[in-house]
Motif scaffolding. Structure first.
Motif, short mmCIF file in Angstrom:
data_model
loop_
_atom_site.label_atom_id
_atom_site.label_comp_id
_atom_site.label_asym_id
_atom_site.label_seq_id
_atom_site.Cartn_x
_atom_site.Cartn_y
_atom_site.Cartn_z
N TYR A 189 -6.11 -0.23 -2.33
CA TYR A 189 -7.34 -0.26 -2.26
C TYR A 189 -6.97 -2.15 -1.41
CZ TYR A 189 -12.04 -1.43 0.24
OH TYR A 189 -13.18 -2.20 1.57
N THR A 230 -3.52 6.22 0.06
CA THR A 230 -4.34 5.02 -0.14
C THR A 230 -4.64 4.44 0.91
OG1 THR A 230 -1.86 4.09 -0.47
CG2 THR A 230 -2.71 4.30 -2.31
N ALA A 246 -13.16 5.58 1.90
CA ALA A 246 -12.40 5.40 0.77
C ALA A 246 -12.40 6.20 -0.61
CB ALA A 246 -12.52 3.70 0.00
N SER A 262 0.91 -1.23 -0.07
CA SER A 262 0.08 0.01 0.16
C SER A 262 0.80 0.76 -0.03
CB SER A 262 -0.58 -0.17 1.73
OG SER A 262 -1.56 1.12 1.49
N GLU A 282 -13.42 -5.53 -2.03
CA GLU A 282 -11.65 -5.39 -2.48
C GLU A 282 -12.23 -5.34 -3.83
OE1 GLU A 282 -7.52 -6.22 -1.41
OE2 GLU A 282 -9.25 -7.98 -1.00
N LEU A 317 -9.30 8.43 -1.88
CA LEU A 317 -8.82 8.26 -3.11
C LEU A 317 -8.50 8.92 -3.79
CD1 LEU A 317 -10.32 4.43 -3.57
CD2 LEU A 317 -8.20 5.13 -2.26
#
Length: 460
Positions: free
Chosen positions: A180, A150, A141, A32, A167, A145
């Motif tokens: 992610y 990240t 998220a 990540s 995911e 993003l």
């Protein structure tokens, strides 16, 4: 440790997953952090394209994803489908508005020129709850993003299939590996993870205990944190309210998500002039709720998320009654298989009663009668929580004035506390700090970098 899907409708184990090893976890954190170095350099246009692809896949797979939600935590199937739509809306919202929100902000200094740039921080850890397994992740998220951060997501252990499905949406949308990442780990390991130097911030939605643990670690290692820790929202009904509307929305506000909602209407505070009429109508509608299989569209109230949750709230009700509260409806576990609790109404709850300051996470109502709006305000604020509050009155100016005196992050008038992508979400006091959603939500995990251009004549 095994992470399990347990269907709360029948308390049967559906599937088990093994928790990640330390080696796997370390590799994913490294992945990540490495992905951030390239993701932060991508254009807003590229990030927008990725978010839209995720949203599109979410809508295409709505029926399948909604069934996974209902299977794992008992949400009514229609509400699960609505959650998928809301989650997709959040991705679309930040795809559309993110570039504008993140544009350079020009200032007017006395000398020279200046602006500040909102730059990404790095890898952000999100610790997410089970009660809205897609929506909670979306509101964490999507803005991060879009910023260029990240994200690592430690989802609730009781919704592992939802976590894996989320995911997969990112993988299938073509989002680069590491941007992610789902972490199948325990809450204790998530708290310990905050100390990792590769992680630059943490956001948690959950219990006060979990929030305290995360905040302690974030403070110790000087990292930004955002916390949403639940609430005990007041639902104030004044004598000039439309009683039928207040009853209708009160039922929805209390039993939405089977009552397991941070911003559910939990403490009903009604002015005595209309208290009897409101209670009679409200009790009748609570009594008539249809309990059953959350997959059945006719069901109005499903099981709680787990057997432990049902046992806990039944114990809270018993202790409340033992301490002097009066039981007006329900009060016991439903006589059927699964994690059910009867719709329940309690009144005569005094400050010395153990549930007076507790959050009741399920279909249980605390009912209070007050003399006037001043008493209503005082009672509404007599809580360690400060997430949301609802006020019902036909006099909007009056309701707005009361809202000014309410200690909460969100106040709604003539509607229960609700959520949409464009409205900021968050609380105060023990309900946490920081905001998610709207423009405010995209500004939490950014570096507001000042750039000043001096002129030779500046007397610096």
């Amino acid at each position: 440790m095994s992470i399990q899907t347990v269907n709360p409708f029948n308390n049967k184990v559906v599937q088990s997953f093994e928790e990640m090893s330390e080696v796997t976890l370390d590799n994913l954190v490294a992945q990540s952090a490495e992905a951030f170095e390239s993701w932060k350099k991508t254009s807003y246009e590229h990030r927008t394209e990725m978010l839209i692809k995720v949203s599109k896949l979410m809508r295409e797979r709505k029926a399948e994803l909604a069934k996974t939600i209902t299977l794992e935590m008992g949400k009514l199937i229609a509400q699960a489908e609505a959650e998928i739509d809301l989650s997709a809306d959040i991705f679309d919202y930040y795809a559309e508005h993110g570039p504008t929100f993140l544009a350079d902000k020009y200032l007017n200094p006395k000398f020279g020129k200046a602006y500040y740039k909102q730059s990404p921080l790095g890898t952000i850890l999100g610790v997410e709850p089970w009660n809205f397994p897609f929506y909670q992740v979306a509101r964490f998220a999507a803005p991060n993003l879009m910023i260029g951060n990240t994200v690592l997501v430690k989802h609730a252990s009781m919704v592992p299939q939802c976590a894996i499905a989320i995911e997969k949406l990112f993988i299938d949308a073509g989002v680069p590996v590491g941007v992610y990442t789902n972490l199948l780990i325990s809450g204790k390991r998530a708290s310990a993870l905050v100390s990792d130097t590769r992680i630059k911030g943490v956001s948690l939605t959950g219990s006060e205990e979990a929030g305290s643990s995360i905040a302690e670690q974030a403070g110790k290692y000087i990292k930004k944190s955002v916390l949403e820790l639940g609430g005990s929202d007041a639902y104030i009904v004044l004598e000039d309210a439309d009683i039928d509307e207040a009853v209708k929305w009160g039922i929805i506000g209390r039993i939405n998500n089977n009552g397991e909602c941070c911003v559910a209407a939990k403490r009903f505070i009604v002015v005595q002039e209309i208290a009897d009429e409101f209670l009679e109508k409200f009790t009748q509608q609570m009594k008539n709720l249809v309990l059953g299989d959350p997959m059945n569209p006719k069901t109005q109230l499903g099981p709680l998320s787990s057997e432990d949750a049902a046992v806990h709230i039944a114990d809270q009700v018993k202790k409340a009654i033992d301490a002097g509260a009066k039981l007006l409806l329900g009060g016991t576990r439903t006589n059927c298989e699964g994690a059910f609790m009867d719709p329940t109404i309690l009144t005569d709850i005094k400050p010395e009663n153990p549930v007076y300051y507790q959050e009741l996470f399920g279909p249980v109502v605390s009912y209070y009668v007050v003399k006037d709006e001043n008493e209503a305000i005082k009672l509404a604020n007599d809580s360690s929580y400060g997430l949301g509050c609802s006020i019902f009155s036909n006099n909007i100016d009056r309701a707005k004035n009361i809202a000014n005196h309410i200690d909460a992050g969100m106040v709604t008038i003539n509607h229960p506390t609700w959520t949409t992508a464009e409205l900021p979400f968050g609380g105060t006091k023990n309900s946490g700090y920081g905001r998610e959603l709207s423009e405010l939500g995209i500004q939490e995990f950014v570096n507001r970098k000042l750039v000043r251009i001096s002129e030779f004549s500046d007397p610096m």
